[in-house]
Scaffold this motif. Structure first.
Motif, PDB file in Angstrom:
ATOM      1  N   GLU A 136       3.989 -12.670  -7.847  1.00 22.61           N
ATOM      2  CA  GLU A 136       5.241 -13.337  -7.491  1.00 22.61           C
ATOM      3  C   GLU A 136       6.036 -12.489  -6.487  1.00 22.61           C
ATOM      4  OE1 GLU A 136       7.392 -14.255 -11.106  1.00 22.61           O
ATOM      5  OE2 GLU A 136       9.208 -14.614  -9.913  1.00 22.61           O
ATOM      6  N   PRO A 146       4.571  -5.234  -7.402  1.00 22.75           N
ATOM      7  CA  PRO A 146       4.187  -5.080  -8.814  1.00 22.75           C
ATOM      8  C   PRO A 146       3.356  -6.258  -9.317  1.00 22.75           C
ATOM      9  CG  PRO A 146       6.545  -5.583  -8.595  1.00 22.75           C
ATOM     10  CD  PRO A 146       6.028  -5.319  -7.218  1.00 22.75           C
ATOM     11  N   ASP A 147       3.617  -7.481  -8.821  1.00 21.40           N
ATOM     12  CA  ASP A 147       2.843  -8.638  -9.276  1.00 21.40           C
ATOM     13  C   ASP A 147       2.773  -9.683  -8.159  1.00 21.40           C
ATOM     14  OD1 ASP A 147       5.322  -9.891  -9.234  1.00 21.40           O
ATOM     15  OD2 ASP A 147       5.639  -9.639 -11.386  1.00 21.40           O
ATOM     16  N   HIS A 180       2.481  -3.582  -0.813  1.00 20.22           N
ATOM     17  CA  HIS A 180       2.490  -3.220  -2.231  1.00 20.22           C
ATOM     18  C   HIS A 180       3.506  -4.082  -2.974  1.00 20.22           C
ATOM     19  CE1 HIS A 180       0.031   0.463  -2.121  1.00 20.22           C
ATOM     20  NE2 HIS A 180       0.471   0.550  -0.874  1.00 20.22           N
ATOM     21  N   TRP A 235       2.601   0.738  -7.116  1.00 19.84           N
ATOM     22  CA  TRP A 235       2.374  -0.708  -7.178  1.00 19.84           C
ATOM     23  C   TRP A 235       1.036  -1.034  -6.526  1.00 19.84           C
ATOM     24  CZ3 TRP A 235       7.731  -2.712  -5.041  1.00 19.84           C
ATOM     25  CH2 TRP A 235       8.712  -2.519  -6.026  1.00 19.84           C
TER      26      TRP A 235
END
Ligand SMILES: [Fe+2]
Ligand SMILES: [Fe+2]
Lengths: 94, 325
Positions: A32, A29-30, A27, A5
């Protein structure tokens, strides 16, 4: 490294009226999820009222070796500080 | 400590640069990730911060073991909050290590395949609720002893992580002392459990500070670089001096026949732990080494689909957004 990530830098506004301050990274993934994780990692004790997250590779930084050329010019301009000027006492607060 | 027996890496750098680097450290300046640093400094720190981070993470296991069996809802909520803090400590430290050029996956894999260690203390079991009190009191107490001076360490990200961690540790130690005090002041049976927990965890706690100074050959360089602030024996002595009166208050006996106040030194004399046991645990032969690593490996493997799934979802979402713009 294959599927890691991305790293996010986390900025938190500690109180109303203050600037956001860098507190660390994590870390996610996005964006949000980065905000959700930042809530858990960096505000477990009321440390913030607002969170900014920025993907670390979008941050450009000055290089430490440029320290001289970047900051030296301001060292010689002492007149930029109010204490450079003597104001007679009789004039009062200024 | 949480980082035990960190061997300083040899450094073969330009002597002029090395001298300038040392001068910055001697002047109390902080070294930041993009600054020039000797290879040995970088490598030693990755090992030390990494081991510290792994200890925070693996350290959740012995305590997590009792979350569902805490005696009251309040104790359960407190323990949950404490263990969650430890996860946070691990994350702050991993991020500090990553600024030195190691990736999170790399450093995780080094723990999982045994190339990197974590503190020996977490290879001992928590057999009952009294142990949870003793862990907060003794293990977090010992950790604090080491982490407080590390707030002044020369590497900026490590120092900042330590400052955050120290703010949270005092809660850990106090909740532990509070839990074991409840038992020490409880029924004779409860008091016996508290004493038994102290008996079993005393020497493993002393081992946390690492081998005796005379056997600790790698300290000098690390101390010069200010990534180790005190010798092992200094901190161990401080811990003993602080903890003995706390045990006395509880009416518990420290399991050391030779423990006595030395007026001349102004410190307690105490018995060193059995170092052969310490080295044995470090080698992987403690009561829980196999379980701890198996648990971490299982968590990593079982979580793979979540990590991959969330990343795939994020990429898809980004691509869709891109197409719509
Ligand atoms: Fe911790
Ligand atoms: Fe802790």
């Amino acid at each position: 490294m294959k599927n890691e990530w991305p790293l996010w830098e986390i900025f938190i506004r500690g109180q109303h009226g203050m600037s956001h301050r860098h507190v660390g990274s994590l870390h996610a993934p996005d964006a949000e999820m980065a905000i959700k994780n930042a809530r858990d990692v960096y505000t477990r004790r009321n440390e913030g009222v607002s969170i900014w997250v920025v993907e670390a590779n979008h941050i450009s930084a000055s290089s430490p070796s440029d320290k001289g050329p970047l900051y030296e010019p301001s060292e010689s301009k002492v007149y930029r500080h109010p204490t450079f000027f003597d104001i007679p006492e009789e004039v009062g607060a200024m | 400590m949480y980082a035990q027996m960190i061997k300083s890496e040899a450094t073969q750098d330009d002597p002029e640069k090395l001298a300038a680097f040392q001068a910055r450290i001697d002047a109390g300046e902080k070294i930041e990730p993009k600054d020039w640093m000797p290879e040995g400094y970088r490598k030693t720190l990755i090992r030390q911060i990494g081991q510290h981070a792994h200890s925070e993470i693996v350290g959740q296991l012995p305590e997590g073991n009792w979350i569902t069996r805490a005696p009251t809802l309040e104790r359960k909520a407190i323990l949950l909050a404490k263990v969650q803090d430890e996860a946070g400590h691990g994350l702050y430290l991993y991020c500090a290590a990553e600024t030195l050029g190691v990736s999170r996956d790399e450093i995780t894999e080094m723990l999982l395949d045994g190339r990197m260690k974590y503190s020996s203390i977490f290879n001992y079991p928590t057999l009952n609720w009294a142990d949870i009190g003793a862990v907060g009191w003794l293990v977090d107490g010992a950790a604090i002893m080491n982490q407080v001076p590390l707030q002044r360490t020369s590497f900026g990200p490590y120092s900042r992580a330590m400052i955050r961690i120290c703010k949270e540790e005092s809660f850990h130690q106090r909740q532990g002392y509070d839990a074991i005090r409840k038992m020490a002041e409880g029924t004779p049976e409860q008091k016996k459990m508290a004493q038994d927990a102290l008996n079993r965890l005393w020497y493993p706690s002393l081992m946390m500070f690492g081998p005796s100074d005379k056997d600790s050959v790698h300290s000098a360089q690390s101390m010069k670089w200010k990534i180790k602030m005190n010798t092992n024996d200094e901190l161990r002595q401080k811990f003993v001096d602080q903890t003995v009166p706390q045990a006395e208050y509880l009416g518990l006996t420290v399991p050391d026949e030779n423990l006595k106040w030395n007026e001349e030194r102004g410190h307690y004399d105490y018995t060193d732990p059995d170092w052969s046991e310490f080295f044995d645990v470090i080698q992987g032969n403690g009561p829980c080494n196999v379980d701890r690593l198996a648990d971490r490996n299982k968590a990593w493997d079982d979580g793979a689909w979540v990590r991959d799934g969330l990343l795939a979802h994020a990429k898809k979402k980004a691509a869709r957004q891109h197409a719509a713009e």
